[in-house]
Design an enzyme around this catalytic site. Structure first.
Site, PDB file in Angstrom:
ATOM      1  N   SER A  88       0.164   8.658  15.957  1.00  0.00           N
ATOM      2  CA  SER A  88       0.083   7.398  15.511  1.00  0.00           C
ATOM      3  C   SER A  88      -1.407   7.384  14.545  1.00  0.00           C
ATOM      4  CB  SER A  88       0.182   6.559  16.565  1.00  0.00           C
ATOM      5  OG  SER A  88      -1.154   7.010  17.465  1.00  0.00           O
ATOM      6  N   THR A 190      -2.385   2.734  17.372  1.00  0.00           N
ATOM      7  CA  THR A 190      -3.809   2.505  16.644  1.00  0.00           C
ATOM      8  C   THR A 190      -4.816   2.622  17.365  1.00  0.00           C
ATOM      9  OG1 THR A 190      -2.597   1.057  14.893  1.00  0.00           O
ATOM     10  CG2 THR A 190      -4.947   0.943  15.045  1.00  0.00           C
ATOM     11  N   THR A 208      -5.004   4.113  11.561  1.00  0.00           N
ATOM     12  CA  THR A 208      -3.827   4.250  12.119  1.00  0.00           C
ATOM     13  C   THR A 208      -2.886   4.787  10.869  1.00  0.00           C
ATOM     14  OG1 THR A 208      -1.943   2.985  12.888  1.00  0.00           O
ATOM     15  CG2 THR A 208      -3.095   2.195  10.948  1.00  0.00           C
ATOM     16  N   ARG A 218       4.554  -0.023   2.952  1.00  0.00           N
ATOM     17  CA  ARG A 218       4.234  -0.797   4.121  1.00  0.00           C
ATOM     18  C   ARG A 218       2.659  -0.755   4.433  1.00  0.00           C
ATOM     19  NH1 ARG A 218       2.359  -1.030   9.556  1.00  0.00           N
ATOM     20  NH2 ARG A 218       3.172  -2.607  10.585  1.00  0.00           N
ATOM     21  N   THR A 241      -3.985  -3.885  18.232  1.00  0.00           N
ATOM     22  CA  THR A 241      -2.935  -2.895  18.234  1.00  0.00           C
ATOM     23  C   THR A 241      -1.454  -3.462  18.395  1.00  0.00           C
ATOM     24  OG1 THR A 241      -2.272  -0.488  19.015  1.00  0.00           O
ATOM     25  CG2 THR A 241      -3.042  -2.168  20.413  1.00  0.00           C
ATOM     26  N   GLY A 242      -0.403  -2.683  18.014  1.00  0.00           N
ATOM     27  CA  GLY A 242       0.932  -3.138  18.001  1.00  0.00           C
ATOM     28  C   GLY A 242       1.429  -3.615  16.953  1.00  0.00           C
TER      29      GLY A 242
HETATM   30  N1  ASP Z   1      -1.002  -2.162  14.200  1.00  0.00           N
HETATM   31  C1  ASP Z   1      -0.361  -0.911  13.586  1.00  0.00           C
HETATM   32  C2  ASP Z   1       0.644  -1.305  12.556  1.00  0.00           C
HETATM   33  O1  ASP Z   1       1.115  -2.184  12.592  1.00  0.00           O
HETATM   34  C3  ASP Z   1       0.373  -0.125  14.537  1.00  0.00           C
HETATM   35  C4  ASP Z   1      -0.137   0.296  15.844  1.00  0.00           C
HETATM   36  O2  ASP Z   1      -0.873  -0.301  16.309  1.00  0.00           O
HETATM   37  O3  ASP Z   1       0.046   1.417  16.109  1.00  0.00           O
HETATM   38  O4  ASP Z   1       0.404  -0.581  11.525  1.00  0.00           O
END
Ligand code: ASP
Length: 336
Positions: A88, A190, A208, A218, A241-242
């Site tokens: 990731s 992330t 990330t 994106r 994160t998320g």
């Molecule tokens: N926040 C990150 C994203 O949407 C993804 C992640 O936290 O792994 O790109």
């Protein structure tokens, strides 16, 4: 700020007045607000997920060797960026639907200097490029081809970041998904790092490869100051994160910091913004796979993590207890 309000804010933030060093001094300087609170614990480094442990360890080593906060953050975040087993972040990160690994990163210091790169391809250490944006350009954010050109001009080398393992998983995903934008629940990891240094100054970083199998082009929350990372040296720092889309929609990290400014503890602030995200998304198409998590650190060295769904943890390093994982509290489990 009126004295009464100020005292209420201290009480709300969970800091007993009797434990505030130089309480009289604080009251005398009440117009300066929260900046008057004495830092209790420093340095402290907090990072998201298990890969925060080795990142914290490196950052800690650099800090103790006298490196600046930004140098230490960069060094720490390069560890997961270079690790092919972390799918990731950086090298070995899952690609987008076109099979391209595109990276987002940002970094911010106590003077609100920021550097950020998004949609960057072929560079192993986007956190380092983000730091160079901060140091060597008049801008905050460079993206895509421009970010790559800048990186090359700074001496970075292009490398293939798609490992055979990630390529294999991508090909498998292509078959099963028939190219539909399904996001599974495990592809958000992330690394975000927050720090308070020996001088009591805050800094943070985020890096990330973004959501696995995203559309080409994106960009998530992670390189966006205010969404994936924010800090105000008078108050505290927060990172996310998320699912980046949900964090961007709510200006997540900036809001966590604002709640701390209003007197909330890091835990209360993370929880309130996570619940706001839940309320805004409960009837949204993203809800089925929505996960968001926040970490926050205030000027007293107090920290917390909170996530929408279970499973989020973060690494903390301080002098008192060393480097360890802490489980974040959460609103609900995955089956709800
Ligand atoms: N926040 C990150 C994203 O949407 C993804 C992640 O936290 O792994 O790109």
């Amino acid at each position: 700020m009126k004295r009464r309000n100020f005292i209420e804010k201290i009480a709300l933030s969970g800091i007993a007045l009797s434990t505030v060093t130089g309480c009289h001094e604080v009251v005398k300087k009440e117009t300066d607000g929260l900046t008057d609170l004495k830092t209790k614990k420093k340095p402290v480094v907090v990072s998201t997920w298990n890969h925060g442990l080795p990142a914290n360890a490196e950052t800690w080593k650099q800090l103790k060797a006298g490196k600046s906060a930004l140098d230490a953050i960069e060094a720490g975040m390069k560890i997961p960026e270079a690790d092919p087993n972390i799918r990731s972040v950086g090298y070995g990160g899952y690609p987008d639907r076109e099979g391209k690994v595109t990276l987002d990163a940002c970094i911010m210091d106590h003077n609100s200097n920021c550097g950020s790169v998004s949609f960057l391809e072929g560079i192993m250490h986007p956190i380092s490029v983000a730091k160079r944006v901060l140091e060597n350009t008049p801008h905050v954010m460079l993206s895509g081809e421009g970010a790559l050109q800048f990186a090359l001009s700074e001496g970075f080398k292009v490398q293939n970041l798609l490992t055979p393992e990630s390529e294999k998983d991508w090909k498998k995903w292509l078959e099963a998904s028939k190219y539909k934008p399904v996001i599974n629940i495990e592809n958000h990891d992330t690394i975000s790092m927050l720090m308070i240094d020996d001088d009591g100054n805050l800094a943070g970083g985020c890096t990330t490869s973004g959501a696995a199998w995203k559309m080409h082009g994106r960009v998530g929350d992670s390189p966006i100051i205010g969404a994936g990372l924010f800090l105000d040296n008078e108050v505290g720092a927060a990172a996310a994160t998320g699912l980046g889309e949900a964090v961007i929609r709510t200006a997540g990290s900036a809001m966590v910091v604002e709640l701390m400014r209003q007197g909330k503890s890091p835990f209360e602030a993370c929880k309130e913004i996570t619940e706001r995200i839940y309320n805004k998304h409960k009837n949204h198409k993203d809800m089925a796979y929505l996960q968001v998590g926040f970490i926050a650190l205030n000027k007293n060295g107090e920290h917390a993590g909170y996530s929408l769904r279970s499973g989020f943890n973060y690494a903390v390093c301080d002098d008192e207890k060393g480097n360890r994982m802490e489980d974040a509290q959460f609103k609900m489990t995955w089956d709800k």
